[in-house]
Motif scaffolding. Structure first.
Motif, PDB file in Angstrom:
ATOM      1  N   ASP A   1       0.737  -4.004   8.507  1.00  0.00           N
ATOM      2  CA  ASP A   1       0.879  -2.979   9.546  1.00  0.00           C
ATOM      3  C   ASP A   1       1.795  -1.851   9.088  1.00  0.00           C
ATOM      4  O   ASP A   1       2.364  -1.126   9.898  1.00  0.00           O
ATOM      5  CB  ASP A   1       1.421  -3.599  10.840  1.00  0.00           C
ATOM      6  N   LEU A   2       1.911  -1.681   7.760  1.00  0.00           N
ATOM      7  CA  LEU A   2       2.836  -0.697   7.197  1.00  0.00           C
ATOM      8  C   LEU A   2       2.065   0.413   6.488  1.00  0.00           C
ATOM      9  O   LEU A   2       1.367   0.169   5.503  1.00  0.00           O
ATOM     10  CB  LEU A   2       3.784  -1.371   6.197  1.00  0.00           C
ATOM     11  N   SER A   3       2.188   1.633   6.984  1.00  0.00           N
ATOM     12  CA  SER A   3       1.636   2.788   6.295  1.00  0.00           C
ATOM     13  C   SER A   3       2.474   3.063   5.056  1.00  0.00           C
ATOM     14  O   SER A   3       3.581   2.519   4.911  1.00  0.00           O
ATOM     15  CB  SER A   3       1.660   4.010   7.215  1.00  0.00           C
ATOM     16  N   PRO A   4       1.993   3.907   4.120  1.00  0.00           N
ATOM     17  CA  PRO A   4       2.834   4.261   2.966  1.00  0.00           C
ATOM     18  C   PRO A   4       4.187   4.826   3.370  1.00  0.00           C
ATOM     19  O   PRO A   4       5.194   4.563   2.707  1.00  0.00           O
ATOM     20  CB  PRO A   4       1.972   5.300   2.235  1.00  0.00           C
ATOM     21  N   THR A   5       4.222   5.604   4.473  1.00  0.00           N
ATOM     22  CA  THR A   5       5.514   6.119   4.950  1.00  0.00           C
ATOM     23  C   THR A   5       6.400   4.981   5.427  1.00  0.00           C
ATOM     24  O   THR A   5       7.604   4.945   5.127  1.00  0.00           O
ATOM     25  CB  THR A   5       5.288   7.123   6.102  1.00  0.00           C
ATOM     26  N   ASP A   6       5.827   4.036   6.166  1.00  0.00           N
ATOM     27  CA  ASP A   6       6.606   2.873   6.611  1.00  0.00           C
ATOM     28  C   ASP A   6       7.115   2.074   5.417  1.00  0.00           C
ATOM     29  O   ASP A   6       8.272   1.614   5.413  1.00  0.00           O
ATOM     30  CB  ASP A   6       5.746   1.960   7.494  1.00  0.00           C
ATOM     31  N   LEU A   7       6.251   1.897   4.427  1.00  0.00           N
ATOM     32  CA  LEU A   7       6.654   1.157   3.228  1.00  0.00           C
ATOM     33  C   LEU A   7       7.798   1.857   2.518  1.00  0.00           C
ATOM     34  O   LEU A   7       8.768   1.212   2.083  1.00  0.00           O
ATOM     35  CB  LEU A   7       5.474   1.029   2.261  1.00  0.00           C
ATOM     36  N   GLN A   8       7.684   3.179   2.388  1.00  0.00           N
ATOM     37  CA  GLN A   8       8.734   3.932   1.713  1.00  0.00           C
ATOM     38  C   GLN A   8      10.063   3.763   2.434  1.00  0.00           C
ATOM     39  O   GLN A   8      11.119   3.604   1.804  1.00  0.00           O
ATOM     40  CB  GLN A   8       8.346   5.401   1.649  1.00  0.00           C
ATOM     41  N   LYS A   9      10.033   3.785   3.751  1.00  0.00           N
ATOM     42  CA  LYS A   9      11.268   3.615   4.520  1.00  0.00           C
ATOM     43  C   LYS A   9      11.804   2.203   4.369  1.00  0.00           C
ATOM     44  O   LYS A   9      13.014   2.003   4.204  1.00  0.00           O
ATOM     45  CB  LYS A   9      11.011   3.949   5.995  1.00  0.00           C
ATOM     46  N   PHE A  10      10.912   1.220   4.424  1.00  0.00           N
ATOM     47  CA  PHE A  10      11.357  -0.158   4.254  1.00  0.00           C
ATOM     48  C   PHE A  10      11.976  -0.392   2.880  1.00  0.00           C
ATOM     49  O   PHE A  10      12.958  -1.125   2.734  1.00  0.00           O
ATOM     50  CB  PHE A  10      10.179  -1.117   4.452  1.00  0.00           C
ATOM     51  N   LEU A  11      11.408   0.246   1.870  1.00  0.00           N
ATOM     52  CA  LEU A  11      11.862   0.025   0.493  1.00  0.00           C
ATOM     53  C   LEU A  11      13.059   0.897   0.115  1.00  0.00           C
ATOM     54  O   LEU A  11      13.508   0.837  -1.035  1.00  0.00           O
ATOM     55  CB  LEU A  11      10.711   0.272  -0.483  1.00  0.00           C
ATOM     56  N   SER A  12      13.578   1.701   1.031  1.00  0.00           N
ATOM     57  CA  SER A  12      14.781   2.474   0.734  1.00  0.00           C
ATOM     58  C   SER A  12      15.904   1.518   0.348  1.00  0.00           C
ATOM     59  O   SER A  12      16.162   0.524   1.026  1.00  0.00           O
ATOM     60  CB  SER A  12      15.207   3.285   1.969  1.00  0.00           C
ATOM     61  N   GLY A  13      16.543   1.813  -0.759  1.00  0.00           N
ATOM     62  CA  GLY A  13      17.592   0.930  -1.257  1.00  0.00           C
ATOM     63  C   GLY A  13      17.076  -0.186  -2.135  1.00  0.00           C
ATOM     64  O   GLY A  13      17.858  -1.023  -2.592  1.00  0.00           O
ATOM     65  N   LYS A  14      15.755  -0.205  -2.377  1.00  0.00           N
ATOM     66  CA  LYS A  14      15.164  -1.225  -3.245  1.00  0.00           C
ATOM     67  C   LYS A  14      14.430  -0.538  -4.395  1.00  0.00           C
ATOM     68  O   LYS A  14      14.027   0.612  -4.289  1.00  0.00           O
ATOM     69  CB  LYS A  14      14.184  -2.103  -2.459  1.00  0.00           C
ATOM     70  N   THR A  15      14.264  -1.276  -5.481  1.00  0.00           N
ATOM     71  CA  THR A  15      13.493  -0.766  -6.620  1.00  0.00           C
ATOM     72  C   THR A  15      12.240  -1.600  -6.747  1.00  0.00           C
ATOM     73  O   THR A  15      12.233  -2.671  -7.357  1.00  0.00           O
ATOM     74  CB  THR A  15      14.333  -0.838  -7.910  1.00  0.00           C
ATOM     75  N   VAL A  16      11.170  -1.120  -6.137  1.00  0.00           N
ATOM     76  CA  VAL A  16       9.903  -1.839  -6.116  1.00  0.00           C
ATOM     77  C   VAL A  16       8.776  -0.816  -6.169  1.00  0.00           C
ATOM     78  O   VAL A  16       8.785   0.165  -5.422  1.00  0.00           O
ATOM     79  CB  VAL A  16       9.753  -2.693  -4.839  1.00  0.00           C
ATOM     80  N   GLU A  17       7.816  -1.066  -7.038  1.00  0.00           N
ATOM     81  CA  GLU A  17       6.637  -0.209  -7.112  1.00  0.00           C
ATOM     82  C   GLU A  17       5.423  -1.063  -7.441  1.00  0.00           C
ATOM     83  O   GLU A  17       5.454  -1.850  -8.390  1.00  0.00           O
ATOM     84  CB  GLU A  17       6.818   0.873  -8.174  1.00  0.00           C
ATOM     85  N   VAL A  18       4.356  -0.924  -6.654  1.00  0.00           N
ATOM     86  CA  VAL A  18       3.143  -1.720  -6.841  1.00  0.00           C
ATOM     87  C   VAL A  18       1.933  -0.809  -6.662  1.00  0.00           C
ATOM     88  O   VAL A  18       1.867  -0.054  -5.690  1.00  0.00           O
ATOM     89  CB  VAL A  18       3.072  -2.886  -5.835  1.00  0.00           C
ATOM     90  N   THR A  19       0.967  -0.890  -7.592  1.00  0.00           N
ATOM     91  CA  THR A  19      -0.233  -0.056  -7.513  1.00  0.00           C
ATOM     92  C   THR A  19      -1.458  -0.845  -7.942  1.00  0.00           C
ATOM     93  O   THR A  19      -1.592  -1.211  -9.111  1.00  0.00           O
ATOM     94  CB  THR A  19      -0.104   1.183  -8.421  1.00  0.00           C
ATOM     95  N   PRO A  20      -2.388  -1.110  -7.012  1.00  0.00           N
ATOM     96  CA  PRO A  20      -3.671  -1.695  -7.423  1.00  0.00           C
ATOM     97  C   PRO A  20      -4.565  -0.628  -8.037  1.00  0.00           C
ATOM     98  O   PRO A  20      -4.429   0.562  -7.726  1.00  0.00           O
ATOM     99  CB  PRO A  20      -4.248  -2.220  -6.102  1.00  0.00           C
ATOM    100  N   TYR A  21      -5.478  -1.029  -8.920  1.00  0.00           N
ATOM    101  CA  TYR A  21      -6.365  -0.050  -9.537  1.00  0.00           C
ATOM    102  C   TYR A  21      -7.714  -0.680  -9.855  1.00  0.00           C
ATOM    103  O   TYR A  21      -7.838  -1.891 -10.038  1.00  0.00           O
ATOM    104  CB  TYR A  21      -5.750   0.541 -10.812  1.00  0.00           C
TER     105      TYR A  21
END
Length: 948
Positions: free
Chosen positions: A583-603
């Protein structure tokens, strides 16, 4: 030529910091110099910086910085600052003619990739990385710097030869962007010298200047008190200091030399101005508002540093809001940025910038200005401020953890900036002390007070650049100015946001189990299989203290779907990236991940599918949770889907207006007989074909089954802690045994000799392309001979087509042997030049290739390539990315991962005979496509000619 614009928060992200029990900082105190760097000055005024750093080992980064650039040229010298940079590779006291490049190639320094230089408005910088395992090489390195600084021979024949090279570089820069730039620079810089002194200069001067004119520039501005020597790497600082003194102390400054202005005057703008520009070859619509251009305050004390920090936080906050606007169903722009930033030497500006899709300038202006006004009037929410602080502290902590793992090339830039622009270099501990003590005390009231002081637009310069096809839809200059004024009078409401998620997963997945585990002591890897069939390779390293990298993939790809579903399959992963997970949009994810170092990209690419990412050590569990969600809970959001389609269509609609893009697209249609699976330029039709439910269904089909997916992790991994997390988040992924295969859609290039002349563009520019393709069998040894052949031939191409004939600035051969969908090779020669030089350079290129086929390459050139490869290999072995790429590709290509260990041995085994065989096999003269891009006004007939 690039303006050096510093984005709002870049300065903060390079902070190197760590918690320590230390005394409170005195804000009024001057910022100290990093105690780890030795800074000195010779009696003649030359400055030097020396830093011991062992990442990578046995290597040192040398720089010569000259505090002079094109803005200091006399009127009859326009372009000669840059020309002087070129001449320093073409004849000096210790390295006459082209001996410098020849010598450096012998010791493994690659021209362009390693050995390089650049000339800007205000400075010229020479770049030389060398190994330190041989004292003779180190000594010669300092000799090279000395020759660059003071010992150029100014050989007239070399000057005349280099004219052609520099004019070809000038030709390369010509096009829509430069044509528009030359129109708006006088307005942007308000009549200052910056508008008249582009580093590339004037073609008429480059063609006709006398050597004495160049000599005058060299003697006037290449002087000790305008220079710095920077030495960072695996070298004894005392020894480096001795060499600097020995090589540079004897040189003197010229008598009665011109003073070097600290900054070049730019008059303040006294009224607002607007300019609307169009060009037939422009591909995007760009809006810029430069609210002011004023002298920047030097950062000398910790108080200055703190003020800069608060201003950058305001920039970050407002740009988070602008980014959020791009997720609207009908976004007002594709991308936007606004804030105060460094602009050009000694000046700062408040800049708003937007890339428009199908939007009007009014829509974009209203949106960007509204966010500025909203921040000015209502400030920022405490939750926004806390997220920005968390992100800054996380960046500081991550950087601190890596303080002993920084590459020498990273450290060099800070010392360059200190010498050229006076930026502080306090060092790791001092910077952390500042960030950790000051950041918590910065209040919302303080931040909002700075936001209220953001400038109005009363003396702004507004610039709109668009494709010519948009002309009828664009405002006039006066109308654009009126749009800006109207934008500032909008009524705005306070910013509101929904609550940020507190966790990623609402339910803990049922863990799988490790069913097998093996170790490879040679590689230092652990291979495990989970109960759902997912396989994993783990490579713990110490190359970075706080980094874990991941790549996971398997055979498959979008070409296994029917042609009718190609577009949806091709973009399925991109669609999900735009919509988020759970239930997390990219904006929600970005806010949740503030203060964290995490990056994930499917391709999903042509023949493979997978997921990649990275994390810090602390955030490894969050990282794996997000990986799990991309497999199990992709999010459906029709509004975000429509937003993506709208933005992408706006970006691609004018791409074919660019001559080179049109050329490449046309060429691929010729090579592959307009095969519908092959495209270079995305089209609006491609995005019109997207259907949300179809794309999401394909994504779920690909990622809803993790069977056959092989994960590779490299970095600071604690195996005991990692294994239970891998069992929980990867072992729980749904996985049903299935065949995972790519599909061969019989995409084959044309056979025989095909020649094509393609016409596009206004400028007198041509591009020669020769393509060789064919089926082959794969062997590691032949692949290495193939790649070595291309590198050796590129040495000859530079020597002949650039240095001897002066017909090009850059260009050469590149190629690959690929295993999917069938084993095949491709080689592409790309030679940009003038229309008048096409036949001459084509013949020279083909003569070089024929010579390699008939007589073989020269041993000395093969030795240069071998030495370069081995030097790069030794450095890359100390990098997580290199290990990740090799281990991961070993799985997908089904080769022995231990190949990474005997690489040098295989390099040493290469012979000139191996390369001759490769030239005869892969560069045949009875099966290739030769195409040339000509300008539209050329007399050369267009069309395609085939010979079978």
């Amino acid at each position: 030529m690039k303006l050096k614009l510093r984005h709002c928060y870049v300065f903060l992200l390079v902070f190197l910091s760590g918690l320590q029990s230390i005394a409170q900082i005195n804000l009024s105190a001057p910022i100290p110099v990093d105690p780890n760097v030795r800074v000195g000055k010779l009696s003649n005024g030359l400055t030097y910086y020396i830093r011991k750093n062992t990442k990578p080992d046995n290597k040192v980064e040398l720089r010569l910085a000259v505090n002079t650039g094109s803005v200091l040229e006399d009127k009859d010298q326009r372009g000669l600052a840059h020309f002087m940079e070129h001449m320093n590779f073409n004849g000096s006291k210790h390295f006459p003619k082209n001996e410098l490049v020849n010598y450096l190639q012998k010791i493994g320094v690659q021209f362009g990739a390693d050995l390089n230089a650049y000339t800007g408005f205000d400075e010229t910088v020479y770049i030389l990385p060398i190994s330190t395992d041989d004292p003779k090489i180190v000594e010669q390195g300092f000799t090279v710097l000395e020759d660059w600084a003071f010992n150029n021979l100014m050989d007239k024949s070399e000057i005349d030869k280099e004219r052609g090279v520099v004019l070809e570089e000038s030709r390369l820069s010509k096009g829509a962007q430069q044509r528009m730039l030359r129109q708006y620079f006088p307005k942007l810089f308000n009549g200052s010298l910056y508008a008249e002194r582009l580093p590339i200069g004037s073609d008429s001067i480059l063609k006709t200047f006398q050597p004495a004119t160049l000599q005058r520039f060299y003697k006037q501005w290449y002087r000790p008190n305008l220079m710095a020597v920077i030495v960072v790497g695996d070298i004894d600082p005392a020894e480096a200091e001795k060499k600097i003194k020995a090589h540079f102390s004897s040189f003197k400054n010229p008598v009665a030399s011109k003073p070097r202005p600290a900054i070049i005057p730019i008059k303040p703008r006294t009224k607002p101005e607007a300019m609307v520009l169009t060009d037939e070859e422009n591909t995007n619509t760009i809006l810029e508002v430069i609210n002011y251009l004023r002298p920047a305050q030097k950062i000398k004390t910790w108080a200055d540093f703190r003020k800069d920090l608060v201003e950058d936080m305001v920039n970050s906050l407002i740009n988070e809001r602008l980014q959020e606007l791009t997720t609207k169903e009908n976004p007002p722009f594709v991308y936007a940025f606004t804030g105060q930033q460094a602009f050009i030497r000694g000046y700062e500006a408040f800049v708003s910038f937007a890339v428009l899709g199908n939007n009007s300038s009014k829509e974009a202006l209203d949106a960007v200005v509204a966010e500025t006004e909203r921040a000015r009037k209502y400030g920022f929410l405490p939750s926004e401020i806390e997220r920005v602080k968390a992100s800054l502290l996380n960046s500081a902590e991550t950087a601190f953890h890596e303080k002993d793992k920084l590459q020498s090339a990273q450290l060099v830039q800070g010392y360059l900036n200190n010498f050229l622009q006076g930026e502080p270099i306090p060092g790791v501990e001092n910077r952390y002390k500042f960030v950790s003590q000051v950041l918590p005390g910065i209040t919302a009231a303080e931040i909002n007070a700075v936001a209220r002081k953001m400038p109005d637009n009363k003396n702004a310069f507004v610039l709109l650049m668009a494709p010519a096809k948009m002309k009828d839809k664009l405002p006039t200059n006066d109308a654009l100015l009126s749009e800006m004024v109207a934008a500032t009078k909008q009524e705005v409401k306070p910013y509101a946001e929904k609550a940020v998620a507190q966790n990623l997963m609402s339910e803990t997945p049922t863990p799988g189990k490790i069913t097998s585990e093996t170790k490879n002591d040679k590689l230092g890897t652990t291979n495990i299989t989970l109960s759902n069939g997912v396989t994993i390779t783990l490579k713990p390293t110490t190359y970075k203290n706080d980094q874990v990298l991941m790549d996971a993939w398997r055979w498959g790809g979008y070409q296994r779907f029917p042609l009718s579903e190609k577009d949806n399959a091709k973009h399925a992963a991109n669609v999900v990236n735009e919509m988020g997970v759970k239930d997390l949009s990219p904006t929600d994810l970005q806010k949740f991940l503030s203060g964290k170092t995490v990056e994930v990209t499917p391709y999903i690419n042509d023949y493979e599918e997978g997921i990649e990412g990275s994390s810090s050590v602390r955030d490894f569990e969050t990282f794996l949770q997000l990986v799990n969600l991309y497999f199990t809970q992709p999010r459906r959001d029709e509004s975000l889907f429509k937003s993506m389609v709208t933005k992408e269509k706006g970006m691609v609609q004018f791409m074919k207006s660019n001559p080179q893009a049109f050329y490449q697209d046309t060429l691929m249609k010729i090579v592959y007989n307009s095969n519908p699976w092959i495209s270079v330029i995305p089209t609006e039709e491609e995005y019109n074909n997207l259907n949300l439910d179809t794309a999401l269904s394909i994504y779920k089909k690909v990622f809803g089954n993790a069977d056959g997916m092989h994960f590779t992790f490299v970095g600071n991994i604690d195996l005991a802690k990692a294994k239970p997390l891998l069992e929980k988040y990867l072992g729980s992924l749904p996985a049903t045994p299935a065949d995972h295969l790519f599909k061969d859609n019989n995409i084959r290039p044309v056979k025989g000799v095909v020649e094509a002349n393609i016409k596009k563009g206004k400028e007198e520019k041509a591009l020669i392309t020769v393509l060789w393709t064919g089926e082959t069998q794969y062997s590691r040894e032949e692949n290495m001979a193939f790649q070595a052949l291309l590198d050796v031939l590129n040495i000859s191409i530079i020597e002949k087509l650039r240095e001897e004939l002066g017909g090009m600035y850059s260009g050469g051969l590149r190629g690959a042997i690929q295993k999917r969908p069938y084993v095949h090779y491709s080689v592409s020669a790309s030679i940009p030049t003038g229309p008048e030089n096409v036949d001459k350079l084509t013949n020279a290129l083909l003569a070089i290739i024929k010579n390699a086929q008939q007589k073989g390459v020269e041993q000395k050139d093969l030795d240069k390539v071998k030495e370069t490869w081995k030097k790069h290999y030794r450095s890359q072995l100390q990098e997580n990315n290199y290990w990740l790429d090799n281990l991961s590709r070993a799985f997908i290509d089904q080769v022995d991962p231990e190949n990474i260990l005997d690489y040098e041995q295989k390099v040493d085994e290469l012979t000139v005979g191996d390369l001759q065989k490769a030239a005869q096999k892969f560069l045949t003269m009875d099966n290739y496509v030769k195409a040339v891009l000509y300008p539209e006004n050329t007399n050369v007939p267009g069309g395609v000619k085939k010979t079978f």
